[in-house]
Enzyme design. Structure first.
Site, PDB file in Angstrom:
ATOM      1  CB  CYS A 112     -10.854  -6.170 -11.969  1.00 40.94           C
ATOM      2  SG  CYS A 112     -12.429  -6.190 -11.092  1.00 40.94           S
ATOM      3  CB  CYS A 150      -9.995  -9.491  -8.077  1.00 36.37           C
ATOM      4  SG  CYS A 150     -10.804  -9.106  -9.625  1.00 36.37           S
ATOM      5  CD  GLU A1206      -4.863 -19.010 -15.160  1.00 36.49           C
ATOM      6  OE1 GLU A1206      -5.974 -19.269 -15.603  1.00 36.49           O
ATOM      7  OE2 GLU A1206      -3.816 -19.175 -15.813  1.00 36.49           O
TER       8      GLU A1206
HETATM    9  S1  FES Z   1     -11.178  -6.073  -7.500  1.00 34.73           S
HETATM   10 FE1  FES Z   1     -12.138  -7.243  -9.069  1.00 34.73          FE
HETATM   11  S2  FES Z   1     -13.972  -7.850  -8.160  1.00 34.73           S
HETATM   12 FE2  FES Z   1     -12.953  -6.832  -6.568  1.00 34.73          FE
END
Ligand code: FES
Ligand code: FAD
Ligand code: FES
Length: 1262
Positions: A112, A150, A1206
């Site tokens: 992200c 992530c 997921e």
């Molecule tokens: S890339 Fe999404 S929290 Fe690290």
């Protein structure tokens, strides 16, 4: 009037009393310097999103150093003389990117991207301070400060380790393969000494700043401090990091910054080592390391250094001071200060200054009792210790790094000269009770004894058991655990120090703590060059912008005109209480507070979950609680101010008056409900699946229960919305996964047409399901304020509010009875499961669980009863692999139990129960067993366990069949520009880190036959993508890709005649079509009802090996081999990191992430980074090997691909089986009968330790 002068990215700022004294560096960077690359999330020093780099000098050396700080903890007035670099200053599209940014992007270390600037700045500071002298180990050890939810960290670790002088060949190869220019240097950034713009190195400048009746003193001499203290109403600050642990609520008249007071800085070695109280923790560590090498009498400092390495993290230790830490212990005696434990262990002293020249040397216990009013901690003194002394210290934490101690301990044994008889013992503990410091009776009992004998040890342990009596309450671990752990740590120290001839070798490893080797990983996948750019390992489209902080998130949008900030006022009361009215008198005294709204002010419907014609959202949840409180912390009002901090402060000052406060205990779990009289209203039977073919060869009947808890999503971008009135309606910039629900709910709340609201989603900084519907409450609230005040409103949930009022993963539990034949083949299975949905029925997951509970097994003989329970908690929601992770976990637990009860190998049990012949799992097991060298390692772990009484290993395997099914609508609009043939795509999916945009661009480039560089993806909006489904369930990338292919096909059809006419290049083709009046834009809406993407299954197999420190409950995931069937990956690097990220999030769920609620009120007690612990970089598998199944295709998926976001999370359940097996081995050694062991989930250090069932009599040497 005095000014504080500093630079940010070379621009000088001179500030004074026009800023309030609680202004942080972070607020300044983001709102004044308007640099939104620096992020903010927890404001506690616990996430790393806010880290920036500083070059500055400090007394006494005034040497310039580069260091990282958490800008959320630094007061802007402490920045005098600092040259601050933010991520934009390191490199950007204008000046060029730094090699660190390039490499993190190229090695796919971003998803992200919301955490990314913080990582870059941590690494940049490290790199600048150490230049080429970095080793892989040091690099990996240096990121306790940063959380990434992530990626699963492996890719970040690889990217940064590529800067080590001992970088592995594998990492070097990766850098080459991914075309990184290893020597690349940023063109404009500060990479050498000269280019930094230091303002001044003279720190002897006293400053005094008045702001709104408050005074800030920057003291440089001790006398200034005492002078300023005279006002009486003062607060001393040094690094100011203490507020990350205990936040301040008072606003004293005077703040005295002592970080530059010369007399408090520096160290000297007289007889003792004397350390000034304003010496930072990292400076102290440097001294420890050097002195331990140079001076034998201080060799014990190496042990203290190792302990300090586990204290906080580098940015906190860069500015956090000795005095600050000790004073926190003084003020909050329960604080598990590591420094206090260390200093007291070695018999240190502390000097208190009562005035200039008025010093008093006292012991640390005396210090705790001293009235510190108008006094300062001056220095600490650490004595030399002869080689008659042995020192051992321990810190037991819920994860590997950046956590306070559950229990910390220091043990000093001082022997008579040339003997093994003790002259003195210091046994110190933290985390026991506010008053407990020394185990004095045990210390006395040991004097004159040889501690390395069973007899002395027995006396010591028994005495410890008598005198260590912990107190304290949740969320700290139980008193039983802390007591036994304290005893165990003493034993551990003895094991560690005991001479070889006095110890049974099988006990020896019990004395060690885990010292992980540098972690590594390998990724095994094929790529077909003939298909490129499809199936090509490419970096994410947004990667460079993420690494430079230039990527625009909702939370990072610059100030929009006359903006106001909103904050929720929450009903912090037991559920069932009834609101009467609100008293805002105190709140309106906060500067800049402009409005307060309640449910009565909502012009339309008071709900943020406008029921959609879908089963997902079925009931109205109130935007603002109008009367009956559904859960502790429910938003009931909105306070609005001109500054974010003031809105949040004021929100705490609104008093809610209640008609009645419910004194009934809230029902917070499925068990609470099953035990209550409310089962008829609170339990919903979702479905019962009956068996179709029951076997009759039942040889054993096995029963059991299994429970798993909730999980906070821990997205680094908080729930955020900016609502901006425009001519004919409103623009709603939301960090949401669901345009349509946001669109409709906002319109309903405001009572305006849906078409007047344009929801705009830039990029979402992590969501994992947490922003499907919970984001809409924030969007509706911001829109309400914007509507009522006719101005832009920004609402960002503080972490505590976010954790309190946003729903989480559904806690799930089942009971089962299974009859099996002599081979373990299930003849019948009856299982009933319950899911705790919180207070509403929205986003039920039982359907997903029903889909997945069968996993890859034959379910014809299974009866499955699915229930949902409604509890007094926030409405729980989808969380990565919702329902499926729970379904797979319940069944894998059953398989393990069958294996245990029948004595048959668990893999054989699984194979015996597989569902059909077409299932590839059997071959996958064979392959993974070979790749993982499973059988061999299984034997080795058994051998290891025989040789080690207090360390145990186990290796286990888990299987997964993940059912992907399709729902909803997703559109894609593809536009080709005739000017250069470039292509822009707008679609209805949401890019939130899963790589949707990159995959869609690859698919588009592949379909149109053009280079990937020609394609770009634009923000998603509800005006361009109305009526779209939430992006979730891992299907977004495929559905949007499908819509994109269809739109591209329309365009190709239109272009075909021009191709036939002989246009040689893409650009020519487009120009010809344009000249002929061809529409170069096409759109398509994928619909699950009309299009032919069919459900399919994803298969996975995972082997995991764990080692447990039986004496502490700590675990180390030694190796993971994970084989997943990804079809023909659209984008292999993205799929690799999706799998790693999902798996590591699963590891956190099963081991360290524990949410604790207050039973009396339902209040969430673990509502911040101090108490809630997702995995950090050193919690990932030490060796993580990911394999994609070879030559698999997916006839149903888009371009033969499969989803990856997921499923791998489901496989992480394997860790609890391995942990259980390892603990079983320890219990067998302890003489316990061989029984099935159910360790409570999550398998935290506490639960693992308690499951061992320690007996003091087992703690012996021979
Ligand atoms: S890339 Fe999404 S929290 Fe690290
Ligand atoms: C994320 C995080 C993790 C942490 N983890 C740990 C951990 O694992 N173990 C651990 O022990 N600690 C931990 N800490 C605490 C950390 O060590 C302290 O925050 C830090 O040492 C405080 O120093 P400071 O200079 O920032 O103090 P400040 O925040 O400036 O001050 C803290 C308090 O001390 C007072 N004070 C400061 N200096 C003096 C002085 N010389 N004389 C009298 N009063 C003084 C201040 O008035 C204030 O009340 C953690 C902190 C954070 C933010
Ligand atoms: S915002 Fe500063 S560390 Fe989390």
């Amino acid at each position: 009037m005095d000014k504080v002068v500093f630079k940010i990215n070379g621009i000088e700022y001179k500030i004074g009393g026009e800023y309030s004294l609680d202004f942080t560096l972070n607020e300044f960077i983001r709102t004044v310097a308007d640099l939104r690359g620096t992020k903010v999330m927890c404001r506690e020093g616990g996430c790393g999103a806010c880290i920036v780099s500083v070059k500055a000098s400090a007394p006494p050396t005034n040497e310039l150093t580069t260091f990282a700080v958490n800008s959320c903890l630094v007061s802007i007035f402490s920045c005098h003389g600092w040259d601050i670099i933010t991520v934009e200053g390191v490199g950007n599209r204008r000046i060029g990117y730094h090699a660190i940014q390039q490499r993190l992007a190229n090695l796919n270390g971003t998803q992200c991207g919301f955490c990314t600037p913080g990582w870059i700045m941590s690494m940049y500071s490290l790199y600048e301070s150490k230049k080429n002298a970095l080793t892989s180990k040091e690099i990996e050890n240096s990121f306790a400060s940063n959380i990434c939810r992530c990626t699963g960290y492996r890719s970040i670790a690889d990217a940064f380790k590529s800067f080590a002088n001992d970088a592995s060949d594998a990492i070097k190869q990766q850098v080459i393969d991914l075309e990184d220019i290893a020597t690349s240097k940023c063109k404009g950034c500060k990479s050498d000494e000269e280019s930094w713009c230091i303002i001044e190195t003279n720190n002897n400048i006293k400053k005094e700043i008045d702001s709104d009746g408050q005074k800030w003193y920057r003291a440089t001499k001790l006398e200034d401090v005492f002078q300023a203290m005279k006002s009486g109403d003062y607060r001393i600050i040094a690094g100011n990091t203490g507020q990350g642990v205990y936040s301040y609520s008072d606003q004293p008249k005077t703040i005295i910054d002592i970080s530059n007071v010369t007399e408090l800085k520096g160290h000297e070695l007289e007889v003792n080592l004397v350390l000034g109280s304003a010496v930072t923790l990292n400076e102290m560590m440097d001294v420890f390391l050097k002195l331990s090498e140079d001076n034998e009498d201080f060799s014990y400092l190496k042990q203290l250094w190792e302990h300090m390495d586990l204290v906080a993290h580098i940015p906190v230790r860069n500015i956090g001071t000795i005095g600050g830490n000790l004073f926190m212990k003084h003020r909050h005696n329960e604080f598990q200060s590591d420094l206090f434990v260390l200093f007291e262990t070695v018999g240190g002293m502390i000097t208190i200054a009562e005035g200039v020249g008025k010093y008093k040397k006292i012991t640390f216990p005396e210090f705790l009792k001293l009235d510190m009013n108008k006094k300062l901690i001056f220095n600490v003194l650490l004595p030399p210790l002869s080689n008659c002394c042995s020192v051992k210290t321990y810190k037991i934490m819920p994860r590997s790094q950046n956590s306070h101690a559950f229990v910390n301990a220091g043990i000093l044994l001082q022997f008579h000269w040339n003997s093994q008889v003790l002259e003195k013992a210091n046994i110190i503990y933290g985390g026991i009770s506010p008053s407990f410091i020394h185990a004095s009776k045990t210390e006395m009992a040991l004097i004159g004894k040889d501690p390395y004998t069973n007899e002395a040890l027995e006396i010591a342990l028994k005495t410890l058991a008598e005198e260590v009596n912990p107190t304290g309450k949740e969320p700290e671990p139980s008193v039983e655990y802390r007591k036994m752990l304290a005893i165990s740590l003493f034993y551990k120290a003895i094991l560690s120090l005991c001479p070889n001839d006095k110890i049974n070798p099988i006990y020896r490893s019990g004395g060690d703590v885990f010292k992980r080797e540098v972690s590594k990983g390998s990724q095994h996948f094929d790529t077909d060059k003939a298909l490129w750019p499809l199936n090509k390992p490419v970096k994410k489209l947004e990667a460079m912008l993420q690494c430079s902080g230039e990527l625009v998130f909702t939370n990072a949008l610059k100030k929009q005109g006359n903006e106001v900030y909103a904050a929720f006022v929450t009903a912090d009361v037991a559920p069932g209480s009834i609101i009467d009215n609100f008293d805002t008198t105190e709140a309106f005294k906060v500067p800049g507070v402009v409005a307060f709204y309640t449910a009565k002010d909502i012009p339309g419907k008071n709900t943020f979950t406008s029921p959609m014609e879908l089963t997902l959202i079925v009931v109205d949840e109130e935007l603002l609680c109008s009367e009956k409180v559904m859960y502790h912390g429910q938003p009931a009002g909105i306070i609005v101010a001109t500054r974010e901090k003031n809105a949040n402060t004021a929100s705490k000052l609104v008093k809610i008056n209640y008609k009645s406060i419910n004194d009934r205990k809230p029902l917070l779990s499925v068990d609470d409900i099953l035990k209550s009289s409310e089962t008829s209203t609170r339990i919903i039977n979702n479905k019962t699946i009956e068996p179709t073919n029951i076997g009759n060869d039942v040889k054993s009947v096995i029963k059991g229960e299994f429970k798993m808890g909730d999980q906070y999503h821990f997205y680094i971008e908080p729930q955020t919305c900016i609502a901006k009135p425009i001519n004919d309606g409103m623009e709603v910039y939301s960090a949401t996964q669901w345009l349509d629900l946001t669109n409709i709910s906002v319109a309903n709340c405001l009572n305006v047409p849906v078409n007047s609201i344009n929801v705009i989603v830039q990029k979402v900084g992590g969501s994992y399901g947490g922003k499907i519907s919970r984001s809409v409450q924030v969007a509706c609230a911001a829109a309400l304020v914007a509507h009522l005040l006719d101005t832009t409103c920004r609402l960002i949930l503080p972490l505590q509010t976010n954790m309190m009022c946003a729903g989480k993963r559904v806690p799930t539990q089942n009971s089962f009875e299974v009859g099996v034949n002599h081979k373990g083949v299930i003849q019948y299975l009856k299982t009933t499961f319950y899911q705790d949905k919180g207070h509403s029925k929205n986003e039920m997951t039982s359907g997903f669980t029903l889909h997945h509970i069968g996993n890859c097994y034959d379910t014809k003989s299974w009866q499955i009863v699915a229930n949902t329970a409604l509890t007094d908690k926030p409405s729980n929601t989808w969380c990565r692999a919702p329902g499926s992770a729970e379904g797979v976990a319940m069944t894998e637990n059953i398989m393990e139990k069958i294996a245990y009860e029948t004595g048959i190998d668990p893999i054989e049990i699984r194979i015996a129960n597989l569902n059909d012949q077409t299932n590839p799992i059997k071959e996958m097991i064979t392959q993974l067993k070979a790749d993982a060298d499973y059988d061999n390692r299984l034997e080795k772990s058994k051998e290891f366990n025989i040789k080690n009484r207090w360390r145990k290993r186990a290796i286990k395997m888990a299987l997964m069949q993940y059912d992907v099914f399709f729902f909803g609508n997703y559109n894609s609009i593809v536009s080709i520009y005739h000017g250069d043939g470039s292509v822009a795509i707008i679609h209805g999916g949401i890019e939130m880190g899963q790589g949707l945009n990159t995959k869609v661009a690859q698919v588009c480039a592949y379909t149109l036959g053009i280079p990937l560089e020609k394609v770009s993806i634009k923000a998603s909006t509800s005006h361009t993508s109305p009526n779209t489904m939430t992006t979730g369930g891992s299907i977004g990338s495929e559905c949007v890709s499908y819509a994109t292919i269809k739109a591209c096909e329309v365009l190709l059809e239109r272009l075909a005649p021009f191709r036939q006419k002989g246009a040689l290049t893409w650009e020519r083709l487009i120009a010809d079509a344009f000249n002929a009046g061809i529409d170069l834009q096409a759109s398509y809406m994928y619909s699950a009802l009309n299009d032919d993407i069919k459900p399919y299954c994803i298969y996975g197999v995972c082997a995991l090996e764990v080692e447990i420190d039986i004496l502490t409950g700590n675990h180390n995931v030694m190796r993971v081999d994970l084989l997943e069937d990804t079809g023909r990956s659209l984008s292999p690097l993205i799929d690799i990191t999706q799998i790693e990220g999902a798996f590591v999030m699963g590891l956190g769920y099963w081991t360290s992430e524990k949410l604790v609620y207050d039973n009396a009120t339902g209040r969430l007690l673990t509502d911040g980074t101090w108490t809630y612990k997702p995995p950090g970089i050193k919690d990932i598998p030490a060796d993580m090997r990911i394999y994609f199944s070879k030559n698999t295709k997916n006839e149903f998926g888009v371009l033969q691909s499969k989803a990856t976001g997921e499923p791998a999370l489901c496989l992480a359940t394997v860790v609890i089986h391995a942990i259980r097996e390892a603990v079983r081995s320890a219990r067998l050694d302890a003489g316990y009968p061989d029984q099935w062991l159910q360790i409570d989930n999550p398998c935290t250090v506490e639960n693992i330790f308690m499951a061992v069932g320690h007996k003091i009599e087992d703690f012996k040497l021979k």
